[in-house]
Design an enzyme around this catalytic site. Structure first.
Site, mmCIF file in Angstrom:
data_model
loop_
_atom_site.group_PDB
_atom_site.id
_atom_site.type_symbol
_atom_site.label_atom_id
_atom_site.label_comp_id
_atom_site.label_asym_id
_atom_site.label_seq_id
_atom_site.Cartn_x
_atom_site.Cartn_y
_atom_site.Cartn_z
ATOM 1 N N SER A 49 -11.279 -4.268 14.800
ATOM 2 C CA SER A 49 -11.939 -3.139 15.473
ATOM 3 C C SER A 49 -12.969 -3.581 16.531
ATOM 4 O O SER A 49 -13.079 -2.928 17.570
ATOM 5 C CB SER A 49 -12.599 -2.218 14.442
ATOM 6 O OG SER A 49 -11.600 -1.633 13.650
ATOM 7 N N LYS A 69 -14.254 4.530 2.082
ATOM 8 C CA LYS A 69 -13.944 5.762 2.810
ATOM 9 C C LYS A 69 -14.339 7.019 2.026
ATOM 10 O O LYS A 69 -14.589 8.062 2.600
ATOM 11 C CB LYS A 69 -12.452 5.806 3.176
ATOM 12 C CG LYS A 69 -12.108 4.817 4.300
ATOM 13 C CD LYS A 69 -10.667 4.893 4.723
ATOM 14 C CE LYS A 69 -10.364 3.840 5.765
ATOM 15 N NZ LYS A 69 -8.990 3.825 6.215
ATOM 16 N N THR A 81 1.565 2.528 -9.347
ATOM 17 C CA THR A 81 0.917 3.177 -10.484
ATOM 18 C C THR A 81 1.226 4.676 -10.406
ATOM 19 O O THR A 81 0.755 5.372 -9.493
ATOM 20 C CB THR A 81 -0.614 2.953 -10.436
ATOM 21 O OG1 THR A 81 -0.846 1.567 -10.225
ATOM 22 C CG2 THR A 81 -1.315 3.422 -11.678
ATOM 23 N N LEU A 102 2.040 1.039 8.088
ATOM 24 C CA LEU A 102 0.620 1.014 8.462
ATOM 25 C C LEU A 102 0.082 -0.399 8.627
ATOM 26 O O LEU A 102 -0.934 -0.615 9.285
ATOM 27 C CB LEU A 102 -0.218 1.758 7.407
ATOM 28 C CG LEU A 102 -0.570 3.193 7.772
ATOM 29 C CD1 LEU A 102 0.688 4.027 7.963
ATOM 30 C CD2 LEU A 102 -1.463 3.820 6.732
HETATM 31 P P1 NAP Z 1 -5.918 0.953 -0.983
HETATM 32 O O1 NAP Z 1 -6.703 2.205 -1.081
HETATM 33 O O2 NAP Z 1 -6.412 -0.262 -1.670
HETATM 34 O O3 NAP Z 1 -4.435 1.300 -1.521
HETATM 35 C C1 NAP Z 1 -3.487 0.320 -1.668
HETATM 36 C C2 NAP Z 1 -2.124 0.931 -2.041
HETATM 37 O O4 NAP Z 1 -1.188 -0.142 -2.047
HETATM 38 C C3 NAP Z 1 -2.066 1.570 -3.425
HETATM 39 O O5 NAP Z 1 -1.148 2.618 -3.414
HETATM 40 C C4 NAP Z 1 -1.567 0.400 -4.290
HETATM 41 O O6 NAP Z 1 -0.862 0.834 -5.443
HETATM 42 C C5 NAP Z 1 -0.578 -0.228 -3.347
HETATM 43 N N1 NAP Z 1 -0.346 -1.636 -3.652
HETATM 44 C C6 NAP Z 1 -1.237 -2.654 -3.541
HETATM 45 N N2 NAP Z 1 -0.639 -3.809 -3.898
HETATM 46 C C7 NAP Z 1 0.635 -3.523 -4.220
HETATM 47 C C8 NAP Z 1 1.750 -4.296 -4.660
HETATM 48 N N3 NAP Z 1 1.639 -5.613 -4.828
HETATM 49 N N4 NAP Z 1 2.918 -3.671 -4.878
HETATM 50 C C9 NAP Z 1 3.018 -2.335 -4.696
HETATM 51 N N5 NAP Z 1 2.005 -1.536 -4.305
HETATM 52 C C10 NAP Z 1 0.839 -2.127 -4.065
HETATM 53 O O7 NAP Z 1 -5.715 0.525 0.546
HETATM 54 P P2 NAP Z 1 -5.583 1.499 1.821
HETATM 55 O O8 NAP Z 1 -6.941 1.793 2.376
HETATM 56 O O9 NAP Z 1 -4.728 2.637 1.458
HETATM 57 O O10 NAP Z 1 -4.877 0.532 2.893
HETATM 58 C C11 NAP Z 1 -3.527 0.156 2.714
HETATM 59 C C12 NAP Z 1 -3.007 -0.559 3.943
HETATM 60 O O11 NAP Z 1 -3.022 0.300 5.076
HETATM 61 C C13 NAP Z 1 -3.809 -1.789 4.345
HETATM 62 O O12 NAP Z 1 -2.925 -2.804 4.705
HETATM 63 C C14 NAP Z 1 -4.593 -1.315 5.552
HETATM 64 O O13 NAP Z 1 -4.895 -2.394 6.447
HETATM 65 C C15 NAP Z 1 -3.590 -0.377 6.176
HETATM 66 N N6 NAP Z 1 -4.228 0.609 7.071
HETATM 67 C C16 NAP Z 1 -3.810 0.609 8.357
HETATM 68 C C17 NAP Z 1 -4.354 1.512 9.227
HETATM 69 C C18 NAP Z 1 -3.882 1.532 10.653
HETATM 70 O O14 NAP Z 1 -4.569 2.112 11.493
HETATM 71 N N7 NAP Z 1 -2.751 0.926 10.943
HETATM 72 C C19 NAP Z 1 -5.342 2.430 8.798
HETATM 73 C C20 NAP Z 1 -5.733 2.413 7.464
HETATM 74 C C21 NAP Z 1 -5.154 1.487 6.596
HETATM 75 P P3 NAP Z 1 -1.604 1.125 -6.845
HETATM 76 O O15 NAP Z 1 -2.065 2.556 -6.779
HETATM 77 O O16 NAP Z 1 -0.568 0.892 -7.856
HETATM 78 O O17 NAP Z 1 -2.746 0.156 -6.953
#
Ligand code: NAP
Length: 485
Positions: free
Chosen positions: A240, A287, A372, A434
């Site tokens: 960012s 967030k 999950t 994403l």
């Molecule tokens: P988060 O709140 O930590 O959520 C992570 C999600 O991924 C949960 O659903 C988790 O499942 C799942 N997960 C994690 N490890 C896994 C695995 N080994 N196998 C299967 N599922 C798994 O994170 P977030 O804020 O949502 O961010 C997620 C991603 O989006 C990140 O890579 C972030 O950089 C990206 N992102 C991108 C943008 C963009 O502008 N492009 C914006 C926001 C976020 P469980 O519920 O089972 O733990």
């Protein structure tokens, strides 16, 4: 002015780094403790002639191992080496606070060489730090402290030097470690006359001269500079700053955007008041945590319960969610053409919340798949969506107009991972990931092979970043500026 710390094994290598970075710096520190064969006369001669070869003032430093340096011989030996080398045209000599070399110090002062008295602590902030700095300044020394910052509370303390040590005109305060990075970047806000940088991370959290000078423009910060930033944990990988800093420069807005590693949202809001921060981005895992501190919210923040942007508006903190519109931005034409009616969302974390709500608000039938089940169920209940366990992904192959991957799986360094290898693509669906590092993830590459229309995470990141930029500055992102990745 930025100070380049030179810590190579040879003077030739130090000179090479110096000339490579000359456009960015105004001062250099020659760390002679890192040189090979320091005792040889040939090396000492080279050290003595160093300040006359380069065209900036130079600090002479011979750091002991216990203070993070390489020097392991006796104090007597150290004094004799520093004495000899200080015959060169050095502008400053760094001497540790507990080295009481009174006669030598007097001799240096008589020759017009300024003495930097330094304190190092790799564990935390020692007691009475400001008192010690005041004492050193009273004796005519430039006080320098390099201390480990262990959290936002420590940052608050160090930034309080801005007010508490305002009478010390020449001082150096370094915050070590990732929590200390804002102190390195905002050194002028604390009233320091320099900060240290290097192409090699000589001390924990040190940034490169190029990034401090070209990306952050740290040496141009002044009393009028508006401070913005991003809070998260972890946060140092964020790109960012590469969106906002070039954007601010592009519209000639005197502003800087800084990464803040945060361990306590409560303390960060205190710091934000203290530094008069004008706005900040919010990433994992805060967030939701920031919401109780906000005086006003947009409809999306209230609905989604997720805030990725905070701005100061009429003396109040206001929460915005630009993930919501950033996600929609690359696919709005598809909605306008009625091409998206069913969606499969992989993941049920923070980012998925914005995505599912955005899809539901556009009348889309959504199914959430998650590792999950409970998390998928809870988001599905809230948004009137369907849900299932991720292991059943194969059952949903080819059934949706859009598949959105919102987990962190496939992100660098684990770029070979695919969150749903059992899910096949028909070639007709839009596939959106994403994850933005790498650009083409394993998941997207599979969709690409099936000739699906693919949407990159970076497109969303830039779209949401540009919306943040508008909220921060009141201006559109300058069209002639390319975010600097
Ligand atoms: P988060 O709140 O930590 O959520 C992570 C999600 O991924 C949960 O659903 C988790 O499942 C799942 N997960 C994690 N490890 C896994 C695995 N080994 N196998 C299967 N599922 C798994 O994170 P977030 O804020 O949502 O961010 C997620 C991603 O989006 C990140 O890579 C972030 O950089 C990206 N992102 C991108 C943008 C963009 O502008 N492009 C914006 C926001 C976020 P469980 O519920 O089972 O733990």
């Amino acid at each position: 002015m930025l100070c380049l710390t030179l810590s190579h094994k040879t003077i030739d290598a130090d000179l090479k780094e110096f000339w490579n970075n000359r456009p960015y710096i105004g001062l250099a520190e020659l760390r002679i403790d890192c040189l090979d064969n320091l005792e040889s006369d040939e090396i000492k001669d080279k050290i003595i002639s160093f300040p006359s070869i380069v065209d900036v003032p130079v600090i002479l430093t011979c750091r002991r191992k216990s203070d993070g340096g390489q020097f392991t011989m006796s104090e007597k030996k150290r004094l004799s080496i520093i004495k000899k080398c200080s015959e060169g045209a050095f502008s400053y000599v760094d001497i540790e606070e507990d080295s009481h070399w009174n006669e030598f110090e007097k001799e240096l002062s008589n020759r017009g060489i300024e003495i930097i008295k330094s304190i190092h602590d790799f564990n935390g902030i020692p007691d009475n730090l400001f008192l010690k700095m005041n004492r050193m300044a009273t004796k005519g020394f430039i006080p320098k402290v390099a201390v480990k910052v262990n959290g936002v509370k420590d940052l608050i303390f160090l930034f309080s030097a801005q007010e508490k040590l305002k009478d010390i005109k020449k001082k150096i305060i370094i915050g070590m470690g990732d929590y200390g990075v804002p102190v390195r970047i905002l050194y002028k806000k604390i009233g320091c006359f320099t900060t240290f940088c290097s192409d090699n991370e000589v001390a924990p959290g040190m940034l490169s001269p190029r990034s401090l000078s070209e990306l952050y423009r740290a040496d141009r910060v002044n009393a009028q500079t508006h401070i913005f930033g991003i809070i998260g944990n972890p946060v140092m990988h964020t790109i960012s700053p590469n969106i906002h800093n070039p954007g601010f420069h592009g519209i000639r807005f005197n502003a800087i955007y800084v990464p803040f590693l945060v361990d306590s949202v409560r303390y960060f809001f205190r710091l934000a008041e203290m530094l008069q921060i004008h706005g900040f981005s919010v990433t994992i895992p805060f967030k939701r945590d920031v919401i109780p501190y906000l005086g006003r919210n947009t409809r999306e923040v209230t609905q989604i319960c997720s805030c990725n942007t905070v701005i100061r508006e009429r003396g109040m903190w206001k929460g915005i969610n630009t993930d919501y519109y950033g996600f929609l931005s690359p696919i709005i034409p598809e909605f306008d053409n009625d091409k998206i009616k069913t969606a499969l969302v992989i993941g049920a974390g923070g980012a998925a919340r914005s995505i599912v709500w955005a899809l539901r608000n556009h009348n889309c039938n959504v199914t959430i798949l998650n590792r999950t089940l409970e998390h998928a169920k809870s988001l599905a209940n809230e948004t009137m969506s369907n849900y299932d366990i991720l292991d059943n992904a194969y059952k949903y192959s080819g059934l949706s107009d859009i598949v959105v991957q919102t987990t962190s799986v496939g992100m660098e360094p684990n770029y070979l991972e695919d969150p749903v290898p059992s899910l096949n693509f028909s070639g007709k669906e839009i596939v959106y990931d994403l994850v933005y590092k790498p650009n083409l993830t394993k998941f997207l590459s599979r969709a690409n092979e099936k000739k699906c229309k693919i949407v990159y995470g970076i497109d969303m990141l830039i779209a949401q970043g540009k919306l943040q930029f508008e909220a921060f500055s009141g201006y559109h992102y300058p069209p002639n500026v390319n975010p600097n990745f």
